[in-house]
Design a protein around this motif. Sequence first.
Motif, PDB file in Angstrom:
ATOM      1  N   PRO A  19      -6.481  -3.688 -20.657  1.00  0.00           N
ATOM      2  CA  PRO A  19      -7.720  -3.377 -19.931  1.00  0.00           C
ATOM      3  C   PRO A  19      -7.514  -3.463 -18.415  1.00  0.00           C
ATOM      4  CG  PRO A  19      -7.839  -5.555 -20.911  1.00  0.00           C
ATOM      5  CD  PRO A  19      -6.570  -4.930 -21.408  1.00  0.00           C
ATOM      6  N   ALA A  20      -8.310  -2.706 -17.686  1.00  0.00           N
ATOM      7  CA  ALA A  20      -8.232  -2.727 -16.222  1.00  0.00           C
ATOM      8  C   ALA A  20      -8.687  -4.096 -15.723  1.00  0.00           C
ATOM      9  CB  ALA A  20      -9.101  -1.633 -15.636  1.00  0.00           C
ATOM     10  N   ALA A  21      -7.837  -4.773 -14.976  1.00  0.00           N
ATOM     11  CA  ALA A  21      -8.161  -6.122 -14.530  1.00  0.00           C
ATOM     12  C   ALA A  21      -7.914  -6.338 -13.042  1.00  0.00           C
ATOM     13  CB  ALA A  21      -7.340  -7.135 -15.331  1.00  0.00           C
ATOM     14  N   CYS A  22      -7.489  -5.317 -12.338  1.00  0.00           N
ATOM     15  CA  CYS A  22      -7.194  -5.481 -10.916  1.00  0.00           C
ATOM     16  C   CYS A  22      -8.484  -5.716 -10.142  1.00  0.00           C
ATOM     17  CB  CYS A  22      -6.456  -4.252 -10.377  1.00  0.00           C
ATOM     18  SG  CYS A  22      -5.792  -4.539  -8.723  1.00  0.00           S
ATOM     19  N   ARG A  23      -8.452  -6.671  -9.238  1.00  0.00           N
ATOM     20  CA  ARG A  23      -9.631  -7.036  -8.462  1.00  0.00           C
ATOM     21  C   ARG A  23      -9.795  -6.172  -7.213  1.00  0.00           C
ATOM     22  NH1 ARG A  23     -11.359 -11.636 -10.492  1.00  0.00           N
ATOM     23  NH2 ARG A  23     -12.624 -12.248  -8.718  1.00  0.00           N
ATOM     24  N   TYR A  24      -8.835  -5.324  -6.959  1.00  0.00           N
ATOM     25  CA  TYR A  24      -8.842  -4.519  -5.743  1.00  0.00           C
ATOM     26  C   TYR A  24      -8.893  -3.034  -6.064  1.00  0.00           C
ATOM     27  CZ  TYR A  24      -7.452  -8.627  -3.080  1.00  0.00           C
ATOM     28  OH  TYR A  24      -7.411  -9.851  -2.493  1.00  0.00           O
ATOM     29  N   TYR A  25      -9.324  -2.272  -5.067  1.00  0.00           N
ATOM     30  CA  TYR A  25      -9.194  -0.821  -5.116  1.00  0.00           C
ATOM     31  C   TYR A  25      -8.436  -0.408  -3.871  1.00  0.00           C
ATOM     32  CZ  TYR A  25      -9.947   4.098  -5.262  1.00  0.00           C
ATOM     33  OH  TYR A  25      -9.724   5.436  -5.303  1.00  0.00           O
ATOM     34  N   PRO A  26      -7.405   0.365  -3.969  1.00  0.00           N
ATOM     35  CA  PRO A  26      -6.772   0.913  -5.161  1.00  0.00           C
ATOM     36  C   PRO A  26      -6.087  -0.187  -5.967  1.00  0.00           C
ATOM     37  CG  PRO A  26      -5.467   1.430  -3.231  1.00  0.00           C
ATOM     38  CD  PRO A  26      -6.709   0.762  -2.743  1.00  0.00           C
ATOM     39  N   PHE A  49       4.309  -7.592  -3.140  1.00  0.00           N
ATOM     40  CA  PHE A  49       4.405  -8.955  -3.663  1.00  0.00           C
ATOM     41  C   PHE A  49       3.191  -9.785  -3.252  1.00  0.00           C
ATOM     42  CE2 PHE A  49       5.843 -13.366  -3.069  1.00  0.00           C
ATOM     43  CZ  PHE A  49       6.190 -13.672  -4.377  1.00  0.00           C
ATOM     44  N   PHE A  50       2.819  -9.730  -1.965  1.00  0.00           N
ATOM     45  CA  PHE A  50       1.670 -10.509  -1.496  1.00  0.00           C
ATOM     46  C   PHE A  50       0.353  -9.949  -2.022  1.00  0.00           C
ATOM     47  CE2 PHE A  50       4.769 -11.802   1.820  1.00  0.00           C
ATOM     48  CZ  PHE A  50       4.819 -13.137   1.456  1.00  0.00           C
ATOM     49  N   ARG A  51       0.295  -8.658  -2.238  1.00  0.00           N
ATOM     50  CA  ARG A  51      -0.911  -8.065  -2.836  1.00  0.00           C
ATOM     51  C   ARG A  51      -1.094  -8.574  -4.266  1.00  0.00           C
ATOM     52  NH1 ARG A  51      -4.039  -3.262  -2.908  1.00  0.00           N
ATOM     53  NH2 ARG A  51      -5.321  -3.435  -4.760  1.00  0.00           N
ATOM     54  N   ILE A  52      -0.022  -8.614  -5.037  1.00  0.00           N
ATOM     55  CA  ILE A  52      -0.108  -9.099  -6.421  1.00  0.00           C
ATOM     56  C   ILE A  52      -0.468 -10.586  -6.449  1.00  0.00           C
ATOM     57  CG2 ILE A  52       1.248  -9.515  -8.521  1.00  0.00           C
ATOM     58  CD1 ILE A  52       2.641  -6.819  -7.905  1.00  0.00           C
ATOM     59  N   LEU A  53       0.020 -11.352  -5.482  1.00  0.00           N
ATOM     60  CA  LEU A  53      -0.360 -12.765  -5.407  1.00  0.00           C
ATOM     61  C   LEU A  53      -1.854 -12.937  -5.123  1.00  0.00           C
ATOM     62  CD1 LEU A  53       2.543 -14.474  -3.429  1.00  0.00           C
ATOM     63  CD2 LEU A  53       2.025 -14.636  -5.864  1.00  0.00           C
ATOM     64  N   PHE A  59      -9.485 -15.022  -5.236  1.00  0.00           N
ATOM     65  CA  PHE A  59      -9.762 -14.087  -4.152  1.00  0.00           C
ATOM     66  C   PHE A  59     -10.871 -13.147  -4.587  1.00  0.00           C
ATOM     67  CE2 PHE A  59      -5.593 -15.597  -3.120  1.00  0.00           C
ATOM     68  CZ  PHE A  59      -5.592 -15.650  -1.737  1.00  0.00           C
ATOM     69  N   LYS A  60     -11.677 -12.742  -3.634  1.00  0.00           N
ATOM     70  CA  LYS A  60     -12.847 -11.930  -3.939  1.00  0.00           C
ATOM     71  C   LYS A  60     -12.488 -10.527  -4.423  1.00  0.00           C
ATOM     72  CE  LYS A  60     -17.233 -10.568  -1.925  1.00  0.00           C
ATOM     73  NZ  LYS A  60     -18.071 -10.609  -0.744  1.00  0.00           N
ATOM     74  N   GLY A  61     -11.421  -9.948  -3.905  1.00  0.00           N
ATOM     75  CA  GLY A  61     -11.063  -8.580  -4.265  1.00  0.00           C
ATOM     76  C   GLY A  61     -11.781  -7.596  -3.358  1.00  0.00           C
ATOM     77  N   GLY A  62     -11.951  -6.371  -3.826  1.00  0.00           N
ATOM     78  CA  GLY A  62     -12.633  -5.343  -3.040  1.00  0.00           C
ATOM     79  C   GLY A  62     -11.679  -4.238  -2.638  1.00  0.00           C
ATOM     80  N   PHE A  63     -11.961  -3.624  -1.496  1.00  0.00           N
ATOM     81  CA  PHE A  63     -11.128  -2.536  -0.995  1.00  0.00           C
ATOM     82  C   PHE A  63      -9.982  -3.113  -0.178  1.00  0.00           C
ATOM     83  CE2 PHE A  63     -15.259  -0.572  -1.599  1.00  0.00           C
ATOM     84  CZ  PHE A  63     -14.907   0.544  -2.338  1.00  0.00           C
TER      85      PHE A  63
END
Length: 113
Positions: A19-26, A49-53, A59-63
């Motif tokens: 399932p889609a679980a990424c907190r960020y877009y893209p 690497f730092f994006r995946i961390l 972290f809130k996520g978002g754009f």
Amino acid sequence: MICLKILRFYQKFLSPLKPAACRYYPSCSEYALWQFQKKNFFLAFFSTFFRILRCNPFFKGGFDYPRVSKNFYPINLCFKPIFLAKKQLCFLYIPYKNKSFYLIKIIFKRTNQ
């Protein structure tokens, strides 16, 4: 580059299995793909690497668009790639800081009129 092939393999075959679980877009894989296309290997690797961390519940996520450096003014680059038969692909460079831009990818569906 081998990294791009690995990322495309992941996006096409492995990512649809979960399932889609990424907190960020893209998504993190799309972010990594853009980084490896626009930066050298080491900068792309560390940015990814730092994006995946950061992609976790703390972290809130978002754009979070990738930042790229350019030596020219921001312009819209639009073209019709072969693999997107009825779509048009545009890259927008949004100014960020001194000679640094956010890279935003937009895909438009073409309509036959």
